[in-house]
Enzyme design. Structure first.
Site, mmCIF file in Angstrom:
data_model
loop_
_atom_site.group_PDB
_atom_site.id
_atom_site.type_symbol
_atom_site.label_atom_id
_atom_site.label_comp_id
_atom_site.label_asym_id
_atom_site.label_seq_id
_atom_site.Cartn_x
_atom_site.Cartn_y
_atom_site.Cartn_z
ATOM 1 C CB CYS A 2 -0.912 0.002 1.225
ATOM 2 S SG CYS A 2 -1.967 1.460 1.347
ATOM 3 C CB SER A 4 -0.142 3.911 3.914
ATOM 4 O OG SER A 4 -1.419 4.374 3.536
ATOM 5 C CG HIS A 7 2.415 8.405 2.355
ATOM 6 N ND1 HIS A 7 2.836 9.204 1.316
ATOM 7 C CD2 HIS A 7 1.095 8.143 2.114
ATOM 8 C CE1 HIS A 7 1.833 9.413 0.477
ATOM 9 N NE2 HIS A 7 0.774 8.771 0.937
ATOM 10 C CG HIS A 23 -0.607 -0.944 6.326
ATOM 11 N ND1 HIS A 23 0.300 -0.313 5.509
ATOM 12 C CD2 HIS A 23 -1.832 -0.676 5.820
ATOM 13 C CE1 HIS A 23 -0.350 0.328 4.554
ATOM 14 N NE2 HIS A 23 -1.643 0.114 4.705
ATOM 15 C CB CYS A 130 -4.902 -1.790 3.507
ATOM 16 S SG CYS A 130 -4.850 0.011 3.432
#
Length: 224
Positions: A2, A4, A7, A23, A130
């Site tokens: 993902c 994220s 990031h 995650h 996710c």
């Protein structure tokens, strides 16, 4: 993976370092601790980046995304006892969202696991942790798409692709996908999109034609 997690690499989402990223994942339970009540070795699971205990006020009223345990996922430590189970060079490593799925083996709280049928391929099941549910939820829950609605999805990555499928199964009459990639536009039509456009300017006329000019695009109100 993902976005994220990227990031965290760039620093756009501050997190305790050093850490084990990831995650979004799925796996097979190898061992369970003495307090685990409903999983056993050999079970196949998908990791949920937001834990759900099923007993706190939020969980018991159907708001699992607000589970009390969720307040601890950015600590980087184990939900149960606040320890680290990954180590390197004599240093504790944090686990992103209490999962750390980039490691070949990891330790997670049972509230972060959703048991699945063992026949489901893990490399596909992991998307349910996710990305897919985020895109699906953006159509079905956030936008509350209903039969007959007009939907426009900007960008058909993993989340956009799920948004298209969510809108289709929710009964949208037209689903216009906007993406500069010809390949992605072609794939979007296979997933349930009814119309495609390469950019927002082209989308104006495409959506207008699909809806008999009843739903012009306002470029100031974009969502993805």
């Amino acid at each position: 993976m993902c976005h994220s997690d990227d990031h965290i690499v760039t620093g756009d989402m501050p997190f305790q370092l050093p850490c084990v990223g990831g995650h979004e994942g799925a796996g097979v339970v190898m061992e369970v601790g003495e307090h685990v009540s409903w999983l056993a070795p050999g079970d196949h699971v998908v990791f949920g980046f937001l834990p759900s205990c099923g007993r706190c006020p939020s969980c018991s009223t159907g708001h699992q995304s607000l589970c009390d345990l969720g307040a601890q996922i950015f600590s980087g430590t184990q939900i149960y006892d606040g320890t680290s189970r990954h180590h390197a060079a004599g240093q504790d490593l944090a686990s992103v969202c209490g999962i750390g799925s980039f490691a070949h083996h990891t330790v997670v709280h049972e509230a972060s696991c959703i048991k699945i049928d063992p026949d489901v391929a893990l490399d596909r099941a992991c998307l349910l942790g996710c990305g897919f549910i985020t895109g699906w939820g953006s159509s079905v829950y956030a936008a509350e798409v209903r039969p007959g609605h007009t939907v426009v999805v900007a960008g058909v990555g993993g989340i956009g692709a799920a948004a298209v499928q969510g809108a289709r199964l929710a009964g949208a009459r037209t689903i216009t996908v906007i993406d500069p990639s010809e390949y992605k536009r072609a794939e979007a039509l296979k997933m349930g999109a009814t119309h495609v456009a390469a950019d927002w300017d082209e989308a104006r006329s495409v959506v207008a034609e699909a809806t008999w000019t009843a739903a012009p695009i306002d470029s100031s109100a974009r969502w993805g």
